[in-house]
Design a protein around this motif. Structure first.
Motif: not given
Lengths: 357, 443
Positions: A239-249, A257-261
């Motif tokens: 659904f939010l592909p880029y966010v998933v990528v960042v989440d997987s870093l 842990d979650r740079v996404t944040m």
């Protein structure tokens, strides 16, 4: 000095728009050669931008509301009402969509209305302070948040596999896909404000084009990084592909842990700024039709209305439907507004030339 | 023609420090009138006689001779009374209805110029402003030595008079700014000003602004540097500080004394102040957000150790933080209030509370003590007393928002603070400007 304000604002609001739904739409619209739809979008974006700014140059120190009203109420209604409708819909959709995203990504237990309230409250507060404050806040936010975004953006290349970029041949069927036209929100959302800031801030055309150029890699890689990391077929399910990528870093030396944040928070900061800008523009247009009511009251009324209307959209499916409906309006704005301003400008120039001879 | 003297006696004669003395100057009978608390009478008389003796050798013409002693006025009683309260000596010439406003030797009512009390200087000039406005202006005049430095003075208040002086360097300053400030002062000239709030409202700023339109400094050196950067300096009589107009955000990070260090070190020091302000604003809020709402942001080991340190703490993180922050504010406030001899006691008791006892009693977590200490220290790095106080207030907004919305609330708080700061302006000069002179060029 003033150019920097407008440049940064231009970059900020587009960054806020690029990273969330844009990759999803592009990935959904084509299976291969993603660069092609993106480049078409960018070219249209540049085209509208250049024509729009050229047109505006014919009217120094005037915003587009003043320009259209200078040609009678008929023209004003013809062009400003679609803009107004569009802006209000954008307001509604962005607050609804982003509150949904926030809910999904990091505030699962907070009720939706609280998040919508927060977003609208901040936007209204900034908008009430006026355009100078909006743009100056942009400067501060870019000092605070842009480094984070750049940092994460560079890091997100961590798991990239360049083989996924193949095949690069474009697929011309993208033009038949509705999701491609939905992706235009990333191009059409921001540039209108250039026509509103005129009496308060001046800018050079060159500088704005420069900031549009700076945005090109972000447009490209927001789509390509998910594709290069997961491959098209996996990325298309997200659904939010880029966010998933960042989440997987995975960064060992960072205590978080979650740079996404932090990435998302920065972007949401930009989105708040964007909504405040949209709110301000919408209130400005309404007040030109109804000059009796104070602009400040209009902004508050508008945001209260948006707050309640956003509950009429029950779920994400409906948000997407709204998105699809507005895409025609978006194309209209992207094409007619710049062209009409340009043509009006040329007419003015001819007139003044005739007067001088 | 004794009515003049009688009139004055009637008005202010009830004061015990009021005196009238008969005397003879240039073979004429005169009365000396004044306040003994402000005039050193014996020294004044001595000086007066010497003067008279010197003059009468030169030219004993009685008409112009009085002008040498001071301003000659024709029987205007109001002016005489005003002059008396300003500490002047009135020499009334009997039977002429004329008097002279003479500058006497004053009683020393000012302290001498001393090192600054509140602003520390590392390797810079050590003198600081005092209460007397003329001395302060003199300090600046001495340091800047330029015909471009202009002084405009105003007397405000109807019942309680107060002198205000406006200083600026003519060729650099934004004329618009000077005109606007002058206009505001002239407009509200009848107000009594006793504090900075009064001055602030005189200059038309909202009562609810948490940041004043002006910055303050005790150091002539800083005031000079600000003047050279196109700012306007305002002195209020009996305030040992210079008020710098307009106040800018950048002032929180810049101390003029920084320039006494090499450039890279100066940059590093300023970076530290920027970090200081960020730590002050963010860290308490971040603690609340990470502990109460979004623990998943942290790496698992870290999250566990945070949770461990909070083991046994009986209330939510927001209560914990607010309690400790309030105690900290209390200590800060108490240590300002107390005399120097009792001050260390507070430090010690506060240190025990904050350092050890609360943690051992399981009332707050270890980590919070660290956060608090960091916050307080960081807050103190901000340059300028006014700036650091406003930042102290802002951090509570972040704490509250973080408690409700977690890290999103924190980010929102920062956006709100940025917007607030961005919305401030002093007479059209935004708070975010970095330099004023350059700004004028671009206009």
């Amino acid at each position: 000095m003033n150019s920097i304000h407008v440049m940064l604002m231009y970059i900020l609001i587009h960054l806020g728009l690029i990273f969330f739904l844009f990759p999803f739409d592009i990935i959904a619209s084509t299976d291969q050669g993603h660069w092609f739809p993106i480049m078409i979008g960018i070219i249209i974006h540049f085209g509208s931008l250049v024509i729009y700014m050229r047109g505006l140059e014919f009217f120094p120190k005037k915003n587009i509301v003043g320009i259209y009203f200078g040609y009678g109420k008929g023209k004003a209604v013809l062009f400003l009402v679609p803009i107004l409708v569009y802006l209000i819909l954008v307001l509604l959709i962005t607050t609804r969509a982003y509150s949904e995203i926030i809910n999904i990504v990091f505030l699962a237990h907070t009720p939706l209305w609280a998040i919508i309230f927060l977003l609208l409250f901040v936007a209204t507060y900034i908008a009430l302070k006026g355009i100078e404050t909006i743009l100056r806040t942009g400067i501060l936010l870019s000092i605070l948040f842009l480094p984070i975004i750049l940092f994460v953006f560079i890091l997100s290349f961590q798991n990239v596999d360049w083989k996924y970029a193949i095949p690069i041949e474009p697929d011309f069927r993208v033009f038949t896909k509705p999701s491609y036209f939905e992706s235009f929100f990333a191009f059409s959302g921001g540039f209108l404000f250039l026509g509103f800031v005129q009496p308060y801030f001046s800018y050079k055309r060159k500088n704005i084009l420069l900031s549009a150029c700076i945005l090109i890699p972000f447009f490209l890689f927001a789509v390509y990084i998910p594709v290069l990391t997961f491959g098209q077929s996996t990325a298309s399910t997200m659904f939010l592909p880029y966010v998933v990528v960042v989440d997987s870093l995975n960064i060992n030396w960072l205590m978080f842990d979650r740079v996404t944040m932090f990435f998302l928070l920065s972007l949401i900061g930009f989105i708040m700024l964007y909504t405040s800008l949209v709110l301000w523009k919408a209130a400005l247009i309404i007040s030109s039709f109804v000059p009796k009511i104070k602009v400040n009251y209009l902004m508050i009324l508008l945001s209260v209305a948006v707050f309640f209307f956003s509950f009429l959209i029950p779920n994400w499916k409906e948000v997407e439907k709204f998105f699809w409906w507005t895409s025609f309006l978006r194309l209209y704005i992207l094409i007619t507004i710049p062209l009409s301003i340009y043509l009006l400008g040329i007419r003015v120039k001819r007139k003044s030339n005739n007067d001088t001879y | 023609m004794e009515s003049f003297l009688n009139g004055i006696k009637e008005k202010i004669g009830d004061n015990d420090d009021f005196f009238t003395q008969l005397d003879f100057l240039f073979h004429k009978e005169v009365s000396l009138v004044g306040l003994s608390t402000m005039i050193d009478l014996s020294k004044t008389k001595e000086a007066l006689y010497q003067n008279v003796r010197r003059i009468s050798f030169q030219e004993p013409n009685s008409e112009t001779i009085w002008c040498i002693l001071g301003e000659v006025v024709n029987g205007e009683m109001k002016k005489a009374i005003k002059a008396i309260f300003e500490g002047k000596l009135i020499i009334y010439i009997q039977n002429t209805n004329q008097y002279i406003i003479h500058d006497p030797v004053p009683k020393t009512l000012n302290r001498s110029i001393e090192p600054p009390m509140n602003e520390n200087v590392v390797q810079g000039p050590l003198n600081s402003f005092i209460e007397d406005i003329d001395t302060n202006i003199g300090l600046l005049r001495k340091q800047i030595d330029s015909e471009q430095l202009f002084v405009r003075s105003f007397t405000t208040g109807t019942k309680y008079h107060k002198k205000i002086s406006l200083l600026f360097i003519n060729e650099i300053v934004d004329k618009d700014l000077v005109d606007r400030i002058t206009e505001q002062i002239e407009k509200h000239k009848d107000r009594d000003i006793s504090d900075l709030q009064g001055l602030s409202s005189m200059l038309k700023s909202s009562k609810w602004d948490t940041v004043f339109k002006f910055n303050t400094t005790e150091l002539p050196n800083h005031a000079i540097q600000y003047l050279k950067r196109g700012r306007v300096v305002l002195f209020v009589d009996n305030l040992p500080i210079a008020l710098i107009f307009p106040n800018l955000l950048w002032d929180m990070f810049v101390v003029e004394n920084d320039r006494n260090f090499p450039y890279p070190i100066m940059t590093a020091i300023r970076c530290i102040r920027v970090i200081g302000i960020l730590v002050t604003l963010i860290s308490p809020g971040l603690y609340v957000a990470l502990v109460a709402v979004n623990p998943e942001v942290l790496q698992i080991e870290l999250a566990l150790s945070v949770a461990q340190s909070r083991e046994g703490v009986p209330y939510p993180a927001i209560v914990e933080v607010i309690i400790m922050l309030v105690i900290l504010e209390l200590i800060l406030e108490a240590s300002i209030r107390l005399p120097k001899s009792i001050g260390p006691t507070i430090t010690m008791v506060g240190g025990i509370i904050l350092g050890q006892a609360v943690v051992e009693a399981k009332l707050v977590s270890n980590l919070l003590i660290i956060i608090l200490a960091a916050t307080t220290i960081a807050n103190s790095t901000i340059a300028g007393a006014q700036g650091s106080i406003s930042v102290r207030v802002f951090k509570y907004l972040n704490v509250l928002l973080s408690a409700i919305y977690g890290v999103l609330g924190l980010a929102t708080g920062i956006v709100l603070i940025s917007a607030y700061v961005a919305s401030l302006n002093t007479f059209g000069n935004s708070y975010l400007h970095i330099r004023l002179e350059r700004n004028e060029q671009s206009r």
